[in-house]
Design a protein around this motif. Structure first.
Motif, PDB file in Angstrom:
ATOM      1  N   PRO A 130       0.997  -0.552   0.359  1.00 18.83           N
ATOM      2  CA  PRO A 130       0.073  -0.130  -0.386  1.00 18.83           C
ATOM      3  C   PRO A 130       0.784   1.460   0.478  1.00 18.83           C
ATOM      4  N   THR A 131       1.714   1.579   0.063  1.00 19.61           N
ATOM      5  CA  THR A 131       2.463   2.174   0.428  1.00 19.61           C
ATOM      6  C   THR A 131       3.870   2.833  -0.607  1.00 19.61           C
ATOM      7  N   ARG A 132       4.602   1.118  -1.375  1.00 20.56           N
ATOM      8  CA  ARG A 132       5.469   1.095  -2.243  1.00 20.56           C
ATOM      9  C   ARG A 132       5.304   0.207  -3.332  1.00 20.56           C
ATOM     10  N   LEU A 133       5.214   0.553  -4.593  1.00 16.11           N
ATOM     11  CA  LEU A 133       5.409  -0.256  -5.224  1.00 16.11           C
ATOM     12  C   LEU A 133       6.411   0.604  -6.612  1.00 16.11           C
ATOM     13  N   GLU A 134       7.099  -0.708  -6.764  1.00 12.36           N
ATOM     14  CA  GLU A 134       8.691  -1.080  -7.882  1.00 12.36           C
ATOM     15  C   GLU A 134       7.990  -1.184  -8.605  1.00 12.36           C
ATOM     16  N   LEU A 135       8.169  -0.528 -10.354  1.00 11.84           N
ATOM     17  CA  LEU A 135       8.217  -1.358 -11.935  1.00 11.84           C
ATOM     18  C   LEU A 135       9.188  -1.145 -12.674  1.00 11.84           C
ATOM     19  N   GLY A 136      10.045  -2.233 -12.557  1.00 16.06           N
ATOM     20  CA  GLY A 136      11.112  -2.308 -13.217  1.00 16.06           C
ATOM     21  C   GLY A 136      10.980  -2.677 -14.503  1.00 16.06           C
ATOM     22  N   SER A 137      12.415  -2.720 -15.311  1.00 16.63           N
ATOM     23  CA  SER A 137      12.574  -2.857 -16.440  1.00 16.63           C
ATOM     24  C   SER A 137      11.676  -1.990 -17.875  1.00 16.63           C
ATOM     25  N   VAL A 138      11.590  -0.949 -17.146  1.00 14.13           N
ATOM     26  CA  VAL A 138      11.368  -0.161 -17.872  1.00 14.13           C
ATOM     27  C   VAL A 138      12.007   1.228 -18.972  1.00 14.13           C
ATOM     28  N   ASP A 139      11.732   1.081 -20.184  1.00 14.33           N
ATOM     29  CA  ASP A 139      12.914   1.927 -20.349  1.00 14.33           C
ATOM     30  C   ASP A 139      12.120   3.407 -20.900  1.00 14.33           C
ATOM     31  N   LEU A 140      12.949   4.918 -20.093  1.00 15.56           N
ATOM     32  CA  LEU A 140      11.298   5.746 -20.582  1.00 15.56           C
ATOM     33  C   LEU A 140      12.089   6.170 -21.363  1.00 15.56           C
ATOM     34  N   THR A 141      13.176   6.028 -22.163  1.00 11.96           N
ATOM     35  CA  THR A 141      12.973   6.638 -23.420  1.00 11.96           C
ATOM     36  C   THR A 141      12.385   6.807 -24.213  1.00 11.96           C
ATOM     37  N   ASP A 142      11.563   5.459 -24.596  1.00 15.05           N
ATOM     38  CA  ASP A 142      10.401   5.328 -24.798  1.00 15.05           C
ATOM     39  C   ASP A 142       8.723   5.756 -24.136  1.00 15.05           C
ATOM     40  N   ALA A 143       8.735   6.580 -25.291  1.00 16.40           N
ATOM     41  CA  ALA A 143       7.037   7.167 -24.602  1.00 16.40           C
ATOM     42  C   ALA A 143       6.078   5.882 -24.016  1.00 16.40           C
ATOM     43  N   ALA A 144       5.554   5.345 -24.780  1.00 18.16           N
ATOM     44  CA  ALA A 144       4.599   4.570 -24.415  1.00 18.16           C
ATOM     45  C   ALA A 144       5.156   3.558 -23.558  1.00 18.16           C
ATOM     46  N   ALA A 145       5.911   3.241 -23.027  1.00 20.93           N
ATOM     47  CA  ALA A 145       6.793   2.949 -21.773  1.00 20.93           C
ATOM     48  C   ALA A 145       6.512   3.779 -20.601  1.00 20.93           C
ATOM     49  N   ALA A 146       7.259   4.886 -20.821  1.00 19.54           N
ATOM     50  CA  ALA A 146       6.520   5.573 -19.607  1.00 19.54           C
ATOM     51  C   ALA A 146       5.265   5.980 -19.553  1.00 19.54           C
ATOM     52  N   LYS A 147       4.610   6.504 -20.386  1.00 18.27           N
ATOM     53  CA  LYS A 147       3.139   6.274 -20.045  1.00 18.27           C
ATOM     54  C   LYS A 147       2.630   5.382 -19.489  1.00 18.27           C
ATOM     55  N   THR A 148       2.944   4.274 -19.606  1.00 16.52           N
ATOM     56  CA  THR A 148       2.224   2.652 -19.260  1.00 16.52           C
ATOM     57  C   THR A 148       2.436   2.944 -17.377  1.00 16.52           C
ATOM     58  N   ALA A 149       4.592   3.481 -17.107  1.00 16.80           N
ATOM     59  CA  ALA A 149       4.441   3.080 -16.391  1.00 16.80           C
ATOM     60  C   ALA A 149       3.988   4.539 -15.201  1.00 16.80           C
ATOM     61  N   ILE A 150       3.512   5.194 -16.386  1.00 18.86           N
ATOM     62  CA  ILE A 150       2.720   6.529 -14.528  1.00 18.86           C
ATOM     63  C   ILE A 150       1.375   5.839 -14.365  1.00 18.86           C
ATOM     64  N   ASP A 151       1.272   5.602 -15.537  1.00 11.01           N
ATOM     65  CA  ASP A 151      -0.274   4.966 -15.624  1.00 11.01           C
ATOM     66  C   ASP A 151      -1.167   3.941 -14.800  1.00 11.01           C
ATOM     67  N   ALA A 152      -0.142   3.379 -14.376  1.00  5.81           N
ATOM     68  CA  ALA A 152      -0.062   2.199 -13.524  1.00  5.81           C
ATOM     69  C   ALA A 152       0.237   2.800 -12.263  1.00  5.81           C
ATOM     70  N   VAL A 153       0.968   3.873 -12.172  1.00  2.00           N
ATOM     71  CA  VAL A 153       1.213   4.500 -10.936  1.00  2.00           C
ATOM     72  C   VAL A 153       0.153   4.996 -10.147  1.00  2.00           C
ATOM     73  N   ALA A 154      -0.839   5.440 -11.301  1.00  2.00           N
ATOM     74  CA  ALA A 154      -1.874   6.172 -10.574  1.00  2.00           C
ATOM     75  C   ALA A 154      -3.179   5.070 -10.356  1.00  2.00           C
ATOM     76  N   ALA A 155      -3.012   4.498 -11.558  1.00  2.00           N
ATOM     77  CA  ALA A 155      -4.434   3.630 -10.643  1.00  2.00           C
ATOM     78  C   ALA A 155      -3.714   2.711  -9.159  1.00  2.00           C
ATOM     79  N   HIS A 156      -2.478   2.401  -8.953  1.00  3.20           N
ATOM     80  CA  HIS A 156      -2.643   1.650  -7.887  1.00  3.20           C
ATOM     81  C   HIS A 156      -2.812   2.444  -6.817  1.00  3.20           C
ATOM     82  N   PHE A 157      -2.209   3.759  -6.709  1.00  2.00           N
ATOM     83  CA  PHE A 157      -2.144   5.203  -5.498  1.00  2.00           C
ATOM     84  C   PHE A 157      -3.552   5.402  -5.504  1.00  2.00           C
ATOM     85  N   GLY A 158      -3.740   5.884  -6.836  1.00  3.83           N
ATOM     86  CA  GLY A 158      -4.870   6.852  -7.162  1.00  3.83           C
ATOM     87  C   GLY A 158      -4.388   8.191  -7.463  1.00  3.83           C
TER      88      GLY A 158
END
Length: 226
Positions: free
Chosen positions: A44-72
């Motif tokens: 509930p207080t920590r989330l780790e998203l690994g193997s994310v290539d932030l030079t890829d805009a789509a991968a960055a958006k997927t990761a950020i969206d996952a954080v927003a979904a997890h924490f609200g």
């Protein structure tokens, strides 16, 4: 910081780990995004998203969206992901310039763009980038790195102007951070003059806090005792 959701890119690096630990200690909920594989299960207080290539805009958006979904929500984005290369302009590889831009500018750009909607929805949205004192005046062998960090500085200023009143956007400019890698590469240096990761983390988390609500577009030197 209590209850805030903080996203940290480059979270498994020397500075990223310290920023994450300090944010958690201050009551924040922390999401770490990194190119390295994740090591910890989600809580509930920590989330780790690994193997994310932030030079890829789509991968960055997927990761950020996952954080927003997890924490609200997302309240702060701290862009630490990046890289360093030391080589002269004349003898270096031109590809290094593209690589430095990708690692230092593109990662922060993609993460910031992906997080803007969530940060705007927060009543205290924050973006903190990591620039460099060495980008204010490049020394020998620092051309590609300094140019990319100068790009981070200008992006910080542009984002701050574009989102004034909705998101604060600032950058910290460290000199040399006291890490194991830097000590190994400069074994004869006076490490006591360098910036400790905890010192830099304190400044970063201040900029992410409610206390920095009136600070935006700043390029804040954190030069230690150099």
């Amino acid at each position: 910081m209590d209850g805030k959701v903080v996203v940290i890119t480059g979270a498994s690096g020397a500075l990223g780990k310290v920023v994450a630990e300090q944010a958690l200690a201050r009551g924040a909920r922390v999401a770490g995004i990194d190119y390295a594989p994740a090591q910890l299960p989600a809580t509930p207080t920590r989330l780790e998203l690994g193997s994310v290539d932030l030079t890829d805009a789509a991968a960055a958006k997927t990761a950020i969206d996952a954080v927003a979904a997890h924490f609200g929500k997302i309240d702060a984005l701290i862009n630490i992901a990046g890289g360093f290369a030391y080589e002269t302009v004349a003898d270096g590889d031109p590809k290094t310039w593209a690589r430095m831009y990708a690692l230092n500018v593109t990662t922060a750009l993609n993460a910031s763009r992906a997080a803007i909607a969530s940060l705007t929805a927060s009543n205290a949205g924050r973006i903190i980038n990591v620039g460099a004192m060495g980008a204010l005046q490049a020394g020998a062998g620092m051309g590609a790195y300094a140019a990319s960090k100068a790009g981070v500085h200008r992006m910080t200023e542009a984002l701050a102007a574009e989102h004034k009143g909705r998101i604060t956007v600032n950058a910290v400019l460290p000199s040399i951070i006291d890490t194991a890698a830097n000590r190994a590469s400069m074994p004869t240096a006076d490490f006591g003059k360098w910036v400790a990761p905890k010192e830099l983390a304190d400044v970063i988390l201040f900029l992410a806090s409610d206390g920095a609500s009136a600070v935006t577009g700043a390029l804040l030197p954190v030069s230690g005792r150099v």
